[in-house]
Design a protein around this motif. Sequence first.
Motif, PDB file in Angstrom:
ATOM      1  N   ARG A   1       8.118  -0.934   3.144  1.00 47.36           N
ATOM      2  CA  ARG A   1       7.415   0.165   5.124  1.00 47.36           C
ATOM      3  C   ARG A   1       6.359  -0.044   5.177  1.00 47.36           C
ATOM      4  O   ARG A   1       5.663  -0.308   5.961  1.00 47.36           O
ATOM      5  CB  ARG A   1       7.775   1.289   2.647  1.00 47.36           C
ATOM      6  CG  ARG A   1       6.914   2.098   4.362  1.00 47.36           C
ATOM      7  CD  ARG A   1       6.775   3.735   3.415  1.00 47.36           C
ATOM      8  NE  ARG A   1       8.130   4.434   2.948  1.00 47.36           N
ATOM      9  CZ  ARG A   1       8.295   4.472   1.688  1.00 47.36           C
ATOM     10  NH1 ARG A   1       7.397   4.385   1.185  1.00 47.36           N
ATOM     11  NH2 ARG A   1       9.911   5.144   1.706  1.00 47.36           N
ATOM     12  N   LEU A   2       6.047  -1.341   4.316  1.00 44.83           N
ATOM     13  CA  LEU A   2       4.164  -1.483   4.512  1.00 44.83           C
ATOM     14  C   LEU A   2       4.508  -2.667   5.844  1.00 44.83           C
ATOM     15  O   LEU A   2       3.942  -2.401   6.610  1.00 44.83           O
ATOM     16  CB  LEU A   2       3.160  -2.123   3.519  1.00 44.83           C
ATOM     17  CG  LEU A   2       3.052  -1.083   2.445  1.00 44.83           C
ATOM     18  CD1 LEU A   2       2.998  -2.215   1.129  1.00 44.83           C
ATOM     19  CD2 LEU A   2       1.837  -0.436   2.860  1.00 44.83           C
ATOM     20  N   TYR A   3       5.577  -3.631   6.205  1.00 39.65           N
ATOM     21  CA  TYR A   3       5.439  -4.786   6.141  1.00 39.65           C
ATOM     22  C   TYR A   3       6.267  -4.173   7.917  1.00 39.65           C
ATOM     23  O   TYR A   3       5.634  -4.124   8.795  1.00 39.65           O
ATOM     24  CB  TYR A   3       6.798  -5.559   6.413  1.00 39.65           C
ATOM     25  CG  TYR A   3       7.216  -6.365   6.977  1.00 39.65           C
ATOM     26  CD1 TYR A   3       6.788  -7.387   7.524  1.00 39.65           C
ATOM     27  CD2 TYR A   3       8.827  -5.769   7.309  1.00 39.65           C
ATOM     28  CE1 TYR A   3       6.974  -8.339   8.575  1.00 39.65           C
ATOM     29  CE2 TYR A   3       8.854  -7.133   8.669  1.00 39.65           C
ATOM     30  CZ  TYR A   3       8.259  -8.079   9.216  1.00 39.65           C
ATOM     31  OH  TYR A   3       8.839  -8.851  10.036  1.00 39.65           O
ATOM     32  N   LEU A   4       6.917  -2.471   7.125  1.00 44.23           N
ATOM     33  CA  LEU A   4       7.617  -2.006   9.432  1.00 44.23           C
ATOM     34  C   LEU A   4       6.462  -1.565   9.802  1.00 44.23           C
ATOM     35  O   LEU A   4       6.644  -1.030  10.881  1.00 44.23           O
ATOM     36  CB  LEU A   4       8.407  -1.523   8.878  1.00 44.23           C
ATOM     37  CG  LEU A   4       9.662  -2.180   8.294  1.00 44.23           C
ATOM     38  CD1 LEU A   4      11.297  -0.966   7.734  1.00 44.23           C
ATOM     39  CD2 LEU A   4      10.205  -3.228   9.496  1.00 44.23           C
ATOM     40  N   ARG A   5       5.217  -1.500   8.952  1.00 49.12           N
ATOM     41  CA  ARG A   5       4.272  -0.256   9.734  1.00 49.12           C
ATOM     42  C   ARG A   5       3.452  -1.001  11.047  1.00 49.12           C
ATOM     43  O   ARG A   5       3.202  -0.523  12.123  1.00 49.12           O
ATOM     44  CB  ARG A   5       3.414  -0.272   9.208  1.00 49.12           C
ATOM     45  CG  ARG A   5       3.133   1.079   8.246  1.00 49.12           C
ATOM     46  CD  ARG A   5       2.354   1.499   7.412  1.00 49.12           C
ATOM     47  NE  ARG A   5       0.996   0.902   7.086  1.00 49.12           N
ATOM     48  CZ  ARG A   5       0.039   0.319   6.050  1.00 49.12           C
ATOM     49  NH1 ARG A   5       0.444   1.005   4.637  1.00 49.12           N
ATOM     50  NH2 ARG A   5      -0.830  -0.084   5.996  1.00 49.12           N
ATOM     51  N   ARG A   6       3.852  -2.614  10.806  1.00 43.59           N
ATOM     52  CA  ARG A   6       3.648  -3.118  12.114  1.00 43.59           C
ATOM     53  C   ARG A   6       3.829  -2.336  13.496  1.00 43.59           C
ATOM     54  O   ARG A   6       3.299  -2.698  15.024  1.00 43.59           O
ATOM     55  CB  ARG A   6       3.995  -4.280  12.408  1.00 43.59           C
ATOM     56  CG  ARG A   6       5.162  -4.482  11.750  1.00 43.59           C
ATOM     57  CD  ARG A   6       5.678  -6.586  11.842  1.00 43.59           C
ATOM     58  NE  ARG A   6       5.219  -7.539  12.102  1.00 43.59           N
ATOM     59  CZ  ARG A   6       4.832  -8.462  11.592  1.00 43.59           C
ATOM     60  NH1 ARG A   6       4.928  -9.375  10.777  1.00 43.59           N
ATOM     61  NH2 ARG A   6       3.700  -9.942  12.202  1.00 43.59           N
ATOM     62  N   TRP A   7       5.720  -2.020  13.067  1.00 45.22           N
ATOM     63  CA  TRP A   7       6.108  -0.896  14.475  1.00 45.22           C
ATOM     64  C   TRP A   7       4.722   0.196  14.952  1.00 45.22           C
ATOM     65  O   TRP A   7       5.738   0.583  16.367  1.00 45.22           O
ATOM     66  CB  TRP A   7       7.535  -0.831  14.472  1.00 45.22           C
ATOM     67  CG  TRP A   7       8.577  -1.986  14.220  1.00 45.22           C
ATOM     68  CD1 TRP A   7       8.530  -3.202  12.674  1.00 45.22           C
ATOM     69  CD2 TRP A   7       8.589  -2.595  15.204  1.00 45.22           C
ATOM     70  NE1 TRP A   7       9.427  -4.028  13.311  1.00 45.22           N
ATOM     71  CE2 TRP A   7       9.502  -4.053  14.701  1.00 45.22           C
ATOM     72  CE3 TRP A   7       9.034  -3.072  16.508  1.00 45.22           C
ATOM     73  CZ2 TRP A   7      10.244  -4.867  15.275  1.00 45.22           C
ATOM     74  CZ3 TRP A   7       9.815  -4.102  17.117  1.00 45.22           C
ATOM     75  CH2 TRP A   7      10.485  -4.375  16.969  1.00 45.22           C
ATOM     76  N   ASP A   8       5.042   0.504  14.583  1.00 40.09           N
ATOM     77  CA  ASP A   8       3.910   1.490  14.641  1.00 40.09           C
ATOM     78  C   ASP A   8       2.725   1.574  15.859  1.00 40.09           C
ATOM     79  O   ASP A   8       2.118   1.814  16.665  1.00 40.09           O
ATOM     80  CB  ASP A   8       2.683   2.504  13.432  1.00 40.09           C
ATOM     81  CG  ASP A   8       4.302   3.473  12.455  1.00 40.09           C
ATOM     82  OD1 ASP A   8       4.859   3.458  12.771  1.00 40.09           O
ATOM     83  OD2 ASP A   8       3.611   2.893  11.355  1.00 40.09           O
ATOM     84  N   ILE A   9       1.831   0.200  15.174  1.00 37.89           N
ATOM     85  CA  ILE A   9       1.093  -0.432  16.119  1.00 37.89           C
ATOM     86  C   ILE A   9       1.454  -0.048  18.311  1.00 37.89           C
ATOM     87  O   ILE A   9       1.510  -0.561  18.370  1.00 37.89           O
ATOM     88  CB  ILE A   9       0.569  -2.105  15.913  1.00 37.89           C
ATOM     89  CG1 ILE A   9      -0.313  -1.861  14.220  1.00 37.89           C
ATOM     90  CG2 ILE A   9      -0.888  -2.685  16.974  1.00 37.89           C
ATOM     91  CD1 ILE A   9      -0.882  -2.865  13.597  1.00 37.89           C
ATOM     92  N   GLN A  10       2.569  -1.472  17.212  1.00 36.47           N
ATOM     93  CA  GLN A  10       3.599  -1.386  19.210  1.00 36.47           C
ATOM     94  C   GLN A  10       3.687  -0.363  19.648  1.00 36.47           C
ATOM     95  O   GLN A  10       3.519  -1.134  20.467  1.00 36.47           O
ATOM     96  CB  GLN A  10       4.545  -2.740  18.647  1.00 36.47           C
ATOM     97  CG  GLN A  10       5.640  -3.159  20.040  1.00 36.47           C
ATOM     98  CD  GLN A  10       6.556  -3.843  19.294  1.00 36.47           C
ATOM     99  OE1 GLN A  10       6.442  -4.682  18.760  1.00 36.47           O
ATOM    100  NE2 GLN A  10       7.151  -4.091  20.169  1.00 36.47           N
ATOM    101  N   ASN A  11       5.181   0.792  19.176  1.00 41.02           N
ATOM    102  CA  ASN A  11       4.396   1.804  19.791  1.00 41.02           C
ATOM    103  C   ASN A  11       3.449   2.215  20.174  1.00 41.02           C
ATOM    104  O   ASN A  11       4.007   3.476  21.826  1.00 41.02           O
ATOM    105  CB  ASN A  11       5.130   2.634  18.793  1.00 41.02           C
ATOM    106  CG  ASN A  11       6.742   1.786  18.556  1.00 41.02           C
ATOM    107  OD1 ASN A  11       7.299   1.448  19.424  1.00 41.02           O
ATOM    108  ND2 ASN A  11       7.480   2.092  17.313  1.00 41.02           N
ATOM    109  N   ILE A  12       2.565   2.590  19.605  1.00 38.63           N
ATOM    110  CA  ILE A  12       1.135   3.723  19.964  1.00 38.63           C
ATOM    111  C   ILE A  12       1.044   2.654  21.035  1.00 38.63           C
ATOM    112  O   ILE A  12       0.075   3.410  22.325  1.00 38.63           O
ATOM    113  CB  ILE A  12       0.158   3.391  18.648  1.00 38.63           C
ATOM    114  CG1 ILE A  12       0.846   4.579  17.749  1.00 38.63           C
ATOM    115  CG2 ILE A  12      -1.233   4.163  19.115  1.00 38.63           C
ATOM    116  CD1 ILE A  12       1.263   5.749  18.190  1.00 38.63           C
ATOM    117  N   LEU A  13       0.828   1.581  21.189  1.00 43.57           N
ATOM    118  CA  LEU A  13      -0.236   0.951  22.230  1.00 43.57           C
ATOM    119  C   LEU A  13       0.926   1.454  23.275  1.00 43.57           C
ATOM    120  O   LEU A  13      -0.356   0.615  24.501  1.00 43.57           O
ATOM    121  CB  LEU A  13      -0.246  -1.000  21.869  1.00 43.57           C
ATOM    122  CG  LEU A  13      -1.338  -1.121  20.651  1.00 43.57           C
ATOM    123  CD1 LEU A  13      -1.533  -2.699  20.482  1.00 43.57           C
ATOM    124  CD2 LEU A  13      -2.656  -1.033  21.544  1.00 43.57           C
TER     125      LEU A  13
END
Length: 352
Positions: free
Chosen positions: A97-109
């Motif tokens: 779950r921690l690792y996949l938080r990187r997709w939140d950054i990509q989506n918000i950007l």
Amino acid sequence: MVTARGGGPAPYIYVCTRMRVRKSKLLPREEYLRMLNMSLPEIARIIEETEYKKEIDELATSFKGVDLIEIGISWNMAKEFQKIIEIAPGNLKDFTRLYLRRWDIQNILTILRGKSQGSRPGKIKEVLIPAGELDRVFLDRLLSEESIERIVELLKGRRIYPVIARELPAALESGVFSHMENELYKQFYGDLLSETGAGLRGGIQFKKFLELDIDLINIRNMFRLRADSMQEDARDLFIPGATFTEDEFQRMISMESQSEFIDSMKMKIRSPGLLQILESLREKGSLREIEIDLIRVQIEQMEKLAKIYPFSIHPILAYLERKKYEVFNLRAIARGKAAELPGEELKQYLVI
């Protein structure tokens, strides 16, 4: 914060074995090479016969052609990643779950960039991949907002909010989001390193991956900065937490000689695979070639770690990365074919 959780050996063995089975179903190199010589409709038919069929069928009434392929495979990946979180036991679930938080950054950007440029919500949505904590419903809610200020307001309470609130005004004024993006990734890796500290089962193995990931981002950024001749103070682009220091990062991008730059990096790196690839990059001129080679060596290193630690986070991470690049490859082929790019040119963009 990750807390120590069990899971016992049986669940770890079960999930890691399932990851190896899933990985065996990914498209082989030969299939990509075959697609390079096909038309877009022929490629679409092949994709519809694979693991992506369900999403392609579901979206067929709303999208057509290359958009249907791109959105269908991206949504398949997001659902697949969420399934893996569901089945992972104990600390493996938390690390995934921690690792996949990187997709939140990509989506918000992607949303902030798109909104600031006046892009239609539908076009922005096509490239979102809801594989992190922010699910499709929440991302749709952000997309429905008219103002960027309201989008930021809705992020209050999320980890990324303080950085976005601090950095967004300058990004909007300059039209450049790269500094904010880098600050978000610094926070992301800093949080992960602190949350996977000593005492957690599998934490040391996860940290090994994070350090490899950070090293490769810093190395890639050094090559980019040197290619752009941006040798002024670039410490802001440095991601701390692995092999290099901030001063070493700045010193290396300022070196005039490419050989001296490679030699300096090799003095710091211990991984045999990475040392080998650095030597091969000494004479390469294309930044794209260099970046693809760095991705390949990262995947190779992840596969090695998965073999050394067969019932740890590594088999999961190795599969997640392989799956990600399968989707990236298919998107590149579909978009390239739609733009009528020749197969040989397209091949340069594939991680195979």
